[in-house]
Design an enzyme around this catalytic site. Structure first.
Site, PDB file in Angstrom:
ATOM      1  CE  LYS A  32       3.324   2.260   4.623  1.00 53.84           C
ATOM      2  NZ  LYS A  32       2.679   0.948   4.781  1.00 53.84           N
ATOM      3  CB  THR A  33      -1.840   1.438   2.578  1.00 52.39           C
ATOM      4  OG1 THR A  33      -1.011   1.320   3.737  1.00 52.39           O
ATOM      5  CG2 THR A  33      -2.707   0.192   2.452  1.00 52.39           C
TER       6      THR A  33
END
Length: 599
Positions: A32-33
């Site tokens: 995600k990041t």
């Protein structure tokens, strides 16, 4: 996260989205990041969006710093939390709200002091309208965008709509007089300004071309309104999150904002990231087995190319101590197999569960670190009760007597000083604790004076259950055991087993994870048994705990095993102390069967 640092096809599609509303539904461990950072970089480098015209909102300062570091963000681009953005905005607009740019931000203690003064001036009963009650009222108004009268409807009867409205007005007046905002104001007041001053809203809408929001499933009502107002014109809103990891309803988070994104932002692009780079196939399939039982969700089927590392271990214990002993024994085995201490985590539903685990780790000389909390015997409510027990056993203990006199009203303190020594020679530790709690109305004291009163009450119950094991040995044996657990405390360095609540573990990952207390009444918690919505949040909590593990995962319980364990395919599980899967009970226990009635 993707170890190659390259984007897979779906990550690349999300990162290079040209514009318009974008929802990135990113499952646990799906990078995600990494994807969000790539999107920020693409906006600046490929689409040539000026850094100052990008607003990136995270939920923690740690996440913001990580994002700044990975993107080499220009100081001109704002990357930070909702609250830090609100504080910056209010420095420019404070005069519209009766403050100067040099205003103070009141923390919880400062705000509590104001509310305490207001309650005293209005002669409000402390028993039913103490600072925690008033604080919840104020927080509800500011975080949900409702009136004080509406907020009072779900509060105690003593705090009627007229009183609630008067308290609210007194509180807001006091903040203005102090040239201060409280923490919730940092989001609520910008929204208020946008509603009442259209030209201010227009100014901030024109300030940004792109808005990115991390952990979108965790936003509350007022944060949702702020985002909607800022992005409504250009619609270049990119959000990322995972509804399966929405576990903060108690803070006001509403994951329906995530689920309703396409309704709120027509023609939105939705990209689902399902490849997991963290966990083994067995751990991931167990997580899928659990979460697929939730009715309200955005369906995902997480998968991975990671190698297998063995089945999930499950252990049925006879008691909390027995469970802790097995966990520590297994930790020692993991260490002998080459797993470093810092790669091991013990997760639990409530902080009260740490007591048996701490004592066993200390007895075995294994260092540990508690995240997001303090050690069991250092918690205020435990220290209060232990002072009573020590004074009961030793009336010459002036330190304990001084704590009792300091922490209770004169009448209650004198009553304890007179009664405890009489009980010390004839009553068990459990009986003395029960006397202490009842004679001081201690549970009511916790409810009326602390926001986290439920957690503190569970700590008291945990101590009471532990004391029950010493009915035959006497109070001296109990005090000796508890004191040794404190006296043998281990030095805390960077190395040590990680201990924390499941809520605190969100966003983290560990090589080996132990989920303690996977039993009915604990996980799911007994308070969730009567609510479908709360039960689904408990299941999401179990999903979060499961997906923290990279290589090895263990569940343990005493009593009745959690219903969530039965949702895992039996082929994925290996029981540590049983040849067969234990039979599921015909009916689940009631709250009265599992817990003391303290509500």
């Amino acid at each position: 996260m993707n170890p190659s640092k390259k984007l897979n096809a779906l990550q690349h599609e999300a990162a290079t989205h040209p514009g318009g509303p974008l929802l990135i539904a990113a499952g646990a461990g799906s990078g995600k990041t990494h994807t969000l950072v790539a999107r920020l970089t693409h906006l600046m480098d490929a689409l040539h969006v000026p850094a100052a015209r990008i607003l990136a909102i995270t939920f923690t300062n740690k996440a913001a710093e990580e994002m700044k570091k990975r993107t080499n963000a220009s100081p001109a681009m704002f990357v930070g939390t909702f609250h830090s953005w609100g504080a910056r905005m209010l420095r420019h607009e404070a005069t519209h709200l009766g403050r100067t740019p040099g205003f103070t931000i009141f923390d919880e203690d400062d705000a509590g002091a104001l509310l305490k003064h207001i309650a005293k001036n209005r002669n409000l009963p402390k028993e039913t309208c103490g600072v925690p009650v008033l604080s919840r009222l104020v927080g509800k108004v500011k975080n949900e965008g409702i009136s004080a009268r509406e907020a009072a409807a779900s509060g105690p009867k003593a705090l009627g709509p007229e009183t609630a409205e008067a308290v609210w007005e007194d509180y807001e007046t006091a903040l203005r007089q102090n040239n201060a905002f409280d923490f919730d104001d940092l989001i609520q007041k910008p929204v208020e300004l946008f509603r009442t001053h259209p030209y201010i809203l227009a100014t901030y809408r024109n300030k940004y071309d792109h808005i990115l929001i991390d952990e979108y499933q965790d936003i509350n009502g007022i944060q949702y309104e702020l985002v909607r107002m800022l992005a409504e014109n250009h619609r270049n809103l990119s959000v990322v999150g995972d509804d399966a990891q929405s576990i903060y309803a108690f803070r006001g988070a509403d994951f329906r904002n995530f689920l309703n994104f396409e309704r709120d932002w027509p023609n939105a692009k939705v990209i689902v990231l399902e490849e997991n780079y963290r966990s083994t196939p067995v751990i991931l399939e167990a997580a899928n087995c659990i979460i697929r039982n939730n009715a309200v969700q955005r369906k995902k089927n997480m998968w991975t190319d990671n190698p297998s590392r063995g089945k999930i271990g499950v252990y049925a214990a006879d008691s909390d101590e027995h469970e802790a002993e097995w966990i520590v024994k297994t930790i020692l085995s993991e260490m002998r197999g080459g797993t470093p201490l810092e790669a091991i985590a013990i997760l639990y539903r409530t902080n009260a569960q740490s007591r048996a685990l701490e004592q066993t780790l200390i007895a075995c000389g294994i260092p540990y670190r508690i995240f997001g909390g303090i050690r069991f015997y250092e918690r205020k409510e435990i220290k209060d009760i232990m002072a009573g027990l020590r004074f009961a056993a030793n009336p010459s203990d002036t330190v304990s007597a001084e704590r009792l006199m300091k922490n209770f009203s004169k009448g209650k303190a004198v009553g304890l000083i007179e009664s405890l020594p009489r009980l010390g020679g004839s009553k068990t530790a459990s009986e003395i604790i029960e006397h202490f709690v009842s004679s001081t109305n201690y549970l009511d004291y916790l409810k009326n004076n602390f926001k986290n009163s439920r957690e503190r009450i569970e700590n008291v119950q945990g101590l009471l259950r532990f004391a029950g094991q010493f009915a035959e040995k006497g109070i001296a044996a109990f005090l000796e055991q508890a004191t040794l657990a404190q006296g043998q405390d281990l030095p805390q360095g960077k190395r040590g087993v990680n201990m924390m609540s499941i809520h605190m573990s969100k966003g983290l990952e560990f090589g080996t994870v132990f989920v303690a207390g996977a039993s009915e009444g604990m996980l799911p918690h007994h308070r969730s048994l009567a609510s479908v919505g709360e039960m689904e949040e408990e299941r999401r909590l179990m999903y979060v705990a499961t997906t923290r593990a990279a290589n090895r995962l263990f569940f343990s319980f005493s009593g009745i095993p959690s219903r969530f364990l039965y949702e895992i395919d039996g082929d994925l599980i290996e029981f540590a102390n049983a040849a067969e899967r234990p039979g599921r009970p015909k009916s689940l226990p009631s709250e009265e069967d599992l817990w003391l009635d303290y509500e």
